[in-house]
Enzyme design. Structure first.
Site, short mmCIF file in Angstrom:
data_model
loop_
_atom_site.label_atom_id
_atom_site.label_comp_id
_atom_site.label_asym_id
_atom_site.label_seq_id
_atom_site.Cartn_x
_atom_site.Cartn_y
_atom_site.Cartn_z
CG ASN A 17 -4.70 1.60 0.81
OD1 ASN A 17 -4.77 1.75 1.95
ND2 ASN A 17 -5.46 0.54 0.12
CG ASP A 39 -6.56 -4.75 8.22
OD1 ASP A 39 -5.90 -5.53 7.37
OD2 ASP A 39 -6.73 -3.57 8.08
NE ARG A 50 -3.60 -2.60 2.58
CZ ARG A 50 -3.30 -3.51 2.83
NH1 ARG A 50 -2.11 -3.94 3.10
NH2 ARG A 50 -4.15 -4.64 2.82
CG HIS A 82 -5.54 -0.70 5.91
ND1 HIS A 82 -5.87 -1.65 6.06
CD2 HIS A 82 -5.57 -0.26 4.53
CE1 HIS A 82 -6.62 -2.25 5.01
NE2 HIS A 82 -6.18 -1.30 3.97
NE ARG A 106 -9.30 -8.57 4.46
CZ ARG A 106 -8.60 -7.48 3.59
NH1 ARG A 106 -7.44 -6.98 4.27
NH2 ARG A 106 -9.04 -7.16 2.48
N1 LIG Z 1 -9.06 1.01 2.98
C1 LIG Z 1 -8.97 -0.15 2.38
O1 LIG Z 1 -9.06 -1.39 3.18
C2 LIG Z 1 -9.10 -0.32 1.05
C3 LIG Z 1 -9.35 -1.51 0.45
C4 LIG Z 1 -9.32 -1.62 -1.13
C5 LIG Z 1 -8.91 -0.45 -1.82
N2 LIG Z 1 -8.51 0.54 -1.16
C6 LIG Z 1 -8.06 1.73 -2.18
O2 LIG Z 1 -8.83 2.63 -2.53
C7 LIG Z 1 -8.43 3.26 -3.72
C8 LIG Z 1 -9.46 2.88 -4.98
O3 LIG Z 1 -9.32 1.56 -5.26
P1 LIG Z 1 -10.12 1.13 -6.72
O4 LIG Z 1 -9.92 -0.41 -6.77
O5 LIG Z 1 -11.71 1.57 -6.46
O6 LIG Z 1 -9.37 1.61 -7.83
P2 LIG Z 1 -10.14 2.32 -9.23
O7 LIG Z 1 -8.98 2.42 -10.18
O8 LIG Z 1 -11.06 1.14 -9.94
O9 LIG Z 1 -10.73 3.51 -9.10
C9 LIG Z 1 -10.24 4.67 -8.55
C10 LIG Z 1 -11.19 5.83 -9.05
O10 LIG Z 1 -10.71 7.06 -8.77
C11 LIG Z 1 -10.68 7.96 -9.81
N3 LIG Z 1 -9.94 9.05 -9.58
C12 LIG Z 1 -8.63 9.27 -9.83
N4 LIG Z 1 -8.17 10.61 -9.45
C13 LIG Z 1 -9.47 11.31 -9.17
C14 LIG Z 1 -9.72 12.81 -8.68
N5 LIG Z 1 -8.39 13.30 -8.72
N6 LIG Z 1 -10.88 12.87 -8.55
C15 LIG Z 1 -11.98 12.19 -8.29
N7 LIG Z 1 -11.74 11.04 -8.82
C16 LIG Z 1 -10.46 10.36 -9.27
C17 LIG Z 1 -10.82 7.00 -11.07
O11 LIG Z 1 -11.16 7.95 -12.24
C18 LIG Z 1 -11.38 5.70 -10.44
O12 LIG Z 1 -12.67 5.89 -10.93
C19 LIG Z 1 -7.17 2.62 -3.67
O13 LIG Z 1 -6.26 3.62 -3.05
C20 LIG Z 1 -7.09 1.44 -2.97
O14 LIG Z 1 -5.95 1.08 -2.63
C21 LIG Z 1 -8.51 0.70 0.23
#
Ligand SMILES: NC(=O)c1ccc[n+]([C@@H]2O[C@H](COP(=O)([O-])OP(=O)(O)OC[C@H]3O[C@@H](n4cnc5c(N)ncnc54)[C@H](O)[C@@H]3O)[C@@H](O)[C@H]2O)c1
Length: 301
Positions: A120, A148, A87, A175, A151
C-alpha cells in the site's frame, strides 16, 4: 509455465501468501526475497516443512536474478498501516522501498512475467510499478478492490443468510477510503440488491466494508489471511487460465490513474476490460476517488 511465483517482502502478508499458495497447491516453485535476510531464511525453512504435504517441490531464498525467472512476481514489501493510519499515509516510506525493488527488477524479467502489487498505497504503487518496469499494461496490476468485493459478498451473504456464491458484488476505485460500492451491479441470486436491503442499510454496509481493515488492525495489529487468499486466487486464475472476471487495479489511460475496475484475467494477465454501467451517483463517487488518487500520484511523479 512452471507455476513459479516469487514474493518480494515476506513479512506478515508475504509469508501468508506463500503459505496459502502452498496449502492450496497453486504453486510448484516459490522464490522468496526480503531485505531482512535472516527473516527470509526463517520463512523458507518454516514453509519448506509444508512441502511434504503439498505438490510444490521447491521453496528457496532467491536473488533478484532468480526472482526474475518467475512466472508471477508479487510485491508485498513495505510498511503496513499503524492503527488509525490510512493506506495513503504510507506513500513516502513505501514508495522509496518500491523504488529500491524496481531498480533491481527493471531489466531481465521474463517477457511473459506478470507482476502483482500488494503493498500500500496499492493503486499509486501499482502506477509506479507499471511506469518503472515498462512491461505491457496487461502484465502489471494490483490486488485492488478484489479483496474489498469479497468482503462485501461475505458480509451480504451473512446478513441475508444466503450462500456466498449467490452474491455478486463489485467494489470499484481506490483500494482505500474512497472506494465505491457499485450497488447497481450487486446481485443476489441474479436479482437486484434492492429486493433484499433498504437504502439506509447500504450506508452501514459501506462503512463496514471500508473500515474492515482498520478494525482488524485495531484488534490484531495487521491483516493477512484475506489478502493471502485474494493473491492465491489471482495466481490460480492466471495459472489455470480460467478467464475469471475480477476487480483489480490497473492503469486507465482515460483517467490517468491505476484503480480498480473489473477485467477478464487469463494466463496473459489482463485479457480485456469489462465495461460497467454505473448510476450517476456511483460515477460521481468514482470520479472523487480518481481525483484523490491523482493528487497522491502527483506526489510520486
Ligand atoms: N493490498 C492489500 O489488500 C493489502 C492487505 C494487507 C497489507 N497490505 C500491505 O502489504 C504490505 C506488507 O505488509 P506486512 O503486514 O507484511 O508488513 P511487514 O512489516 O510484516 O512485512 C514487510 C516486509 O517487507 C520487507 N521489506 C522492506 N523493505 C524491503 C525491500 N527494500 N526489499 C525487500 N523487502 C523489504 C521487510 O523486511 C518485511 O519483512 C504493506 O504495505 C501493507 O499495507 C496490502
Amino acid at each position: 509455465m512452471k507455476h513459479s511465483v516469487a514474493i518480494i517482502g515476506v513479512g506478515t502478508v508475504g509469508s501468508s501468501i506463500a503459505s496459502t499458495l502452498l496449502s492450496k497447491n497453486i504453486v510448484a516453485e516459490l522464490i522468496l526475497l526480503d531485505k531482512d535476510e535472516a527473516r527470509c531464511a526463517g520463512q523458507v525453512k518454516d514453509l519448506s516443512d509444508t512441502l511434504g504435504f503439498s505438490y510444490a517441490h521447491k521453496v528457496i531464498q532467491g536473488t533478484y536474478e532468480e526472482v526474475k525467472q518467475a512466472d508471477i512476481v508479487i510485491i508485498a514489501a513495505g510498511r503496513p498501516q499503524k492503527q488509525g493510519e490510512s493506506r495513503l499515509h504510507l506513500i513516502e516510506s513505501n514508495k522509496s522501498i518500491l523504488d529500491s525493488i524496481l531498480k533491481n527488477l527493471k531489466s531481465g524479467l521474463k517477457e511473459s512475467a506478470i507482476v502483482i502489487v500488494v503493498s500500500n498505497p496499492l493503486d499509486v504503487l501499482t502506477y509506479c510499478t507499471l511506469k518503472e518496469l515498462g512491461l505491457p499494461r496487461r502484465q502489471v496490476f494490483g490486488t485492488g478492490t478484489y479483496l474489498d468485493s469479497q468482503r462485501l459478498s461475505c458480509l451480504l451473504s451473512r446478513r441475508l443468510q444466503v450462500g456466498q456464491d449467490s452474491v455478486a458484488s463489485l467494489v470499484l476505485g481506490e483500494h482505500g477510503d474512497s472506494q465505491v460500492i457499485a450497488w447497481s451491479a450487486t446481485k443476489v441470486g441474479g436479482l437486484s440488491i434492492d429486493h433484499f436491503i433498504a437504502e439506509e442499510d447500504k450506508v452501514v454496509i459501506e462503512k463496514e466494508v471500508r473500515e474492515s481493515a482498520y478494525d482488524i488492525i485495531q484488534k490484531k495489529g495487521s491483516t493477512s489471511y484475506g489478502i493471502a487468499a485474494c493473491v492465491a486466487s489471482l495466481c490460480q486464475i492466471i495459472f489455470y487460465n480460467t478467464h475469471d472476471i475480477v476487480p483489480v487495479s490497473w492503469y486507465h489511460a482515460g483517467f490517468g490513474v491505476c484503480m480498480s475496475m473489473p477485467v477478464v484475467l487469463s494466463e496473459n494477465g489482463i485479457e480485456r476490460v469489462v465495461p460497467v454501467a454505473l448510476t450517476e451517483g456511483e460515477l460521481k463517487d468514482l470520479k472523487k476517488s480518481v481525483a484523490l488518487l491523482k493528487e497522491y500520484q502527483k506526489k510520486v511523479n
